[in-house]
Motif scaffolding. Structure first.
Motif, PDB file in Angstrom:
ATOM      1  N   ILE A   1      14.906  62.095   9.166  1.00  0.00           N
ATOM      2  CA  ILE A   1      13.673  61.500   8.641  1.00  0.00           C
ATOM      3  C   ILE A   1      13.960  60.021   8.388  1.00  0.00           C
ATOM      4  O   ILE A   1      15.007  59.672   7.850  1.00  0.00           O
ATOM      5  N   LEU A   2      13.033  59.155   8.768  1.00  0.00           N
ATOM      6  CA  LEU A   2      13.201  57.727   8.549  1.00  0.00           C
ATOM      7  C   LEU A   2      12.204  57.219   7.516  1.00  0.00           C
ATOM      8  O   LEU A   2      11.015  57.542   7.574  1.00  0.00           O
ATOM      9  N   THR A   3      12.701  56.394   6.596  1.00  0.00           N
ATOM     10  CA  THR A   3      11.832  55.777   5.607  1.00  0.00           C
ATOM     11  C   THR A   3      11.069  54.596   6.204  1.00  0.00           C
ATOM     12  O   THR A   3       9.915  54.346   5.859  1.00  0.00           O
ATOM     13  N   HIS A   4      11.730  53.845   7.091  1.00  0.00           N
ATOM     14  CA  HIS A   4      11.132  52.667   7.726  1.00  0.00           C
ATOM     15  C   HIS A   4      12.049  52.226   8.857  1.00  0.00           C
ATOM     16  O   HIS A   4      13.032  52.927   9.171  1.00  0.00           O
ATOM     17  N   GLU A   5      11.732  51.100   9.496  1.00  0.00           N
ATOM     18  CA  GLU A   5      12.438  50.724  10.720  1.00  0.00           C
ATOM     19  C   GLU A   5      13.313  49.492  10.570  1.00  0.00           C
ATOM     20  O   GLU A   5      13.697  48.870  11.563  1.00  0.00           O
ATOM     21  N   HIS A   6      13.679  49.141   9.344  1.00  0.00           N
ATOM     22  CA  HIS A   6      14.581  48.008   9.164  1.00  0.00           C
ATOM     23  C   HIS A   6      16.003  48.382   9.584  1.00  0.00           C
ATOM     24  O   HIS A   6      16.356  49.562   9.673  1.00  0.00           O
ATOM     25  N   ALA A   7      16.828  47.356   9.789  1.00  0.00           N
ATOM     26  CA  ALA A   7      18.164  47.567  10.351  1.00  0.00           C
ATOM     27  C   ALA A   7      18.995  48.547   9.546  1.00  0.00           C
ATOM     28  O   ALA A   7      19.719  49.382  10.103  1.00  0.00           O
TER      29      ALA A   7
ATOM     30  N   LEU B   1       8.985  60.121  11.709  1.00  0.00           N
ATOM     31  CA  LEU B   1       8.830  58.717  11.360  1.00  0.00           C
ATOM     32  C   LEU B   1       7.374  58.305  11.480  1.00  0.00           C
ATOM     33  O   LEU B   1       6.572  58.996  12.114  1.00  0.00           O
ATOM     34  N   SER B   2       7.032  57.174  10.878  1.00  0.00           N
ATOM     35  CA  SER B   2       5.666  56.659  10.962  1.00  0.00           C
ATOM     36  C   SER B   2       5.411  56.044  12.336  1.00  0.00           C
ATOM     37  O   SER B   2       6.343  55.718  13.076  1.00  0.00           O
ATOM     38  N   GLN B   3       4.137  55.837  12.643  1.00  0.00           N
ATOM     39  CA  GLN B   3       3.795  55.213  13.920  1.00  0.00           C
ATOM     40  C   GLN B   3       4.338  53.796  13.990  1.00  0.00           C
ATOM     41  O   GLN B   3       4.816  53.347  15.042  1.00  0.00           O
ATOM     42  N   HIS B   4       4.290  53.071  12.887  1.00  0.00           N
ATOM     43  CA  HIS B   4       4.824  51.710  12.864  1.00  0.00           C
ATOM     44  C   HIS B   4       6.311  51.704  13.192  1.00  0.00           C
ATOM     45  O   HIS B   4       6.785  50.878  13.985  1.00  0.00           O
ATOM     46  N   SER B   5       7.053  52.611  12.589  1.00  0.00           N
ATOM     47  CA  SER B   5       8.487  52.704  12.878  1.00  0.00           C
ATOM     48  C   SER B   5       8.728  53.096  14.333  1.00  0.00           C
ATOM     49  O   SER B   5       9.640  52.583  14.980  1.00  0.00           O
ATOM     50  N   MET B   6       7.903  54.005  14.858  1.00  0.00           N
ATOM     51  CA  MET B   6       8.048  54.432  16.248  1.00  0.00           C
ATOM     52  C   MET B   6       7.861  53.247  17.194  1.00  0.00           C
ATOM     53  O   MET B   6       8.634  53.064  18.143  1.00  0.00           O
ATOM     54  N   ASP B   7       6.854  52.431  16.939  1.00  0.00           N
ATOM     55  CA  ASP B   7       6.589  51.280  17.808  1.00  0.00           C
ATOM     56  C   ASP B   7       7.764  50.306  17.785  1.00  0.00           C
ATOM     57  O   ASP B   7       8.151  49.763  18.833  1.00  0.00           O
TER      58      ASP B   7
ATOM     59  N   ILE C   1      19.647  67.904   6.852  1.00  0.00           N
ATOM     60  CA  ILE C   1      18.531  66.983   7.064  1.00  0.00           C
ATOM     61  C   ILE C   1      18.967  65.594   6.605  1.00  0.00           C
ATOM     62  O   ILE C   1      19.335  65.399   5.445  1.00  0.00           O
ATOM     63  N   LEU C   2      18.925  64.637   7.509  1.00  0.00           N
ATOM     64  CA  LEU C   2      19.417  63.283   7.252  1.00  0.00           C
ATOM     65  C   LEU C   2      18.248  62.335   7.025  1.00  0.00           C
ATOM     66  O   LEU C   2      17.318  62.286   7.836  1.00  0.00           O
ATOM     67  N   ILE C   3      18.285  61.601   5.918  1.00  0.00           N
ATOM     68  CA  ILE C   3      17.290  60.561   5.665  1.00  0.00           C
ATOM     69  C   ILE C   3      17.941  59.201   5.911  1.00  0.00           C
ATOM     70  O   ILE C   3      18.864  58.805   5.201  1.00  0.00           O
ATOM     71  N   ASP C   4      17.498  58.543   6.953  1.00  0.00           N
ATOM     72  CA  ASP C   4      17.910  57.206   7.395  1.00  0.00           C
ATOM     73  C   ASP C   4      19.281  57.197   8.074  1.00  0.00           C
ATOM     74  O   ASP C   4      20.194  57.938   7.720  1.00  0.00           O
ATOM     75  N   VAL C   5      19.366  56.328   9.079  1.00  0.00           N
ATOM     76  CA  VAL C   5      20.540  56.241   9.952  1.00  0.00           C
ATOM     77  C   VAL C   5      20.840  54.752  10.140  1.00  0.00           C
ATOM     78  O   VAL C   5      20.547  54.162  11.169  1.00  0.00           O
ATOM     79  N   GLY C   6      21.424  54.142   9.124  1.00  0.00           N
ATOM     80  CA  GLY C   6      21.585  52.702   9.106  1.00  0.00           C
ATOM     81  C   GLY C   6      22.796  52.191   9.857  1.00  0.00           C
ATOM     82  O   GLY C   6      23.454  52.902  10.625  1.00  0.00           O
TER      83      GLY C   6
END
Length: 323
Positions: A111-117, A145-151, A83-88
């Motif tokens: 799993i993503l914490t947020h959508e930053h680079a 991921l959250s809806q904000h990150s998805m958008d 299980i990978l958390i974040d793919v920067g």
């Protein structure tokens, strides 16, 4: 080999029924070495950045890629899930360096914490850890991921999100992802590859909500990579004086001194550790202000004084844990 404060270091071969946390990256968005220190060196030059180039990265804890954690989860059937958390931005580099040495064959879920680079710009390279199919005829990797990150990701990577090809559009091999929206709510957990996760909404600056995650039934682990402030509801879930003591806290610490508007820095990070009172803590997200060896010597003394083992994590660190 054993590291200080009881953490386990290096690329030891896991036992067949052992879960582990593998730190793929422990640096900030700009990574270490910082390019500005190399292109426009100060006088004297930055010792951490120049030293980080003098030793192979796999033997150099001051060489830091974007923060990312791989959970090697071994359930009751001794079946390993990854299980990978974040793919920067540095995901490809971490695959080359750590998937091989730790014998990681694939990624089962993301799993993503947020959508930053520094959390998402490696998504295109997920195809490298999927089965090969020139026609994309493979099972997609679940991603949460959250809806904000998805958008945001739908704008950054429309070809990864679009379900159907346009008329006349050629088949191109791209990562196959099954997008799953999760709530930014401590009361709405979800499961990824058989492991339960509780979202931990935190402030990443006062205008932005990022997610940390609580996981593990036998050992309670909280991973919080980007945080400047904890809402009371989130702090309750992970504090000894609230819902219960963490076995391991993995926490943001950007600069060695001072403060920052969207991240915790070392002084605030240590105050947060004291307040939450986990059994032990590992710090991530560090800039070139941190010298791994010197600052871990400081943390040895701090840990003895405060009674909470704390140290800086480093890229490639493997921590066996009972999840």
């Amino acid at each position: 080999m054993a590291a200080s404060n009881g953490f386990v270091d290096g690329a030891a071969t896991p036992t067949p029924s052992e879960s582990a946390l593998i730190f793929l990256g422990t640096g900030c968005s700009s990574m270490v070495p910082n390019l500005m220190c190399l292109l426009q060196p100060s006088n004297p030059p930055c010792s951490v950045c120049f030293q980080s180039l003098s030793t192979p990265p796999e033997r150099n804890p001051n060489y830091r890629c974007n923060t990312s954690l791989l959970i090697d989860y071994c359930g009751d059937a001794s079946d390993h899930k990854y299980i990978l958390i974040d793919v920067g931005k540095t995901f490809r580099e971490t695959v080359l360096r750590w998937f091989v040495s730790h014998r990681i064959p694939r990624v089962d879920s993301i799993i993503l914490t947020h959508e930053h680079a520094d959390a998402v710009l490696g998504l295109d390279d997920i195809r490298a850890v999927q089965h090969f199919s020139p026609t994309n005829d493979i099972d997609p990797t679940p991603l949460y991921l959250s809806q904000h990150s998805m958008d945001s990701i739908a704008e950054k990577f429309p070809y990864l999100v679009r379900k159907k090809r346009k008329e006349g559009e050629e088949i191109r091999r791209v990562a196959q992802i099954d997008w799953n929206i999760i709530a930014d709510d401590c009361n709405q957990p979800f499961s990824a590859s058989g492991l339960k996760f509780t979202p931990l909404p935190v402030m990443h600056g006062e205008d932005y909500t990022c997610l940390g995650f609580l996981f593990g039934e036998k050992s309670r682990v909280a991973y919080i990579s980007d945080v400047s402030r904890f809402p009371a509801s989130t702090e309750y879930v992970i504090s000894k004086s609230g819902a219960g003591q963490l076995d391991l806290l993995i926490l943001d610490s950007l600069y060695r001194t001072g403060s920052h508007n969207v991240h915790l820095c070392f002084p605030q990070t240590l105050e947060t550790v004291k307040r939450l009172c986990p059994k032990q803590a590992l710090l991530i997200g560090m800039t070139h202000e941190f010298d791994h060896h010197k600052d871990n010597e400081f943390l040895k003394e701090w840990s003895k004084r405060e009674g909470i083992p704390v140290q800086l994590a480093h890229d490639g660190l493997r921590v066996p844990i009972n999840l």
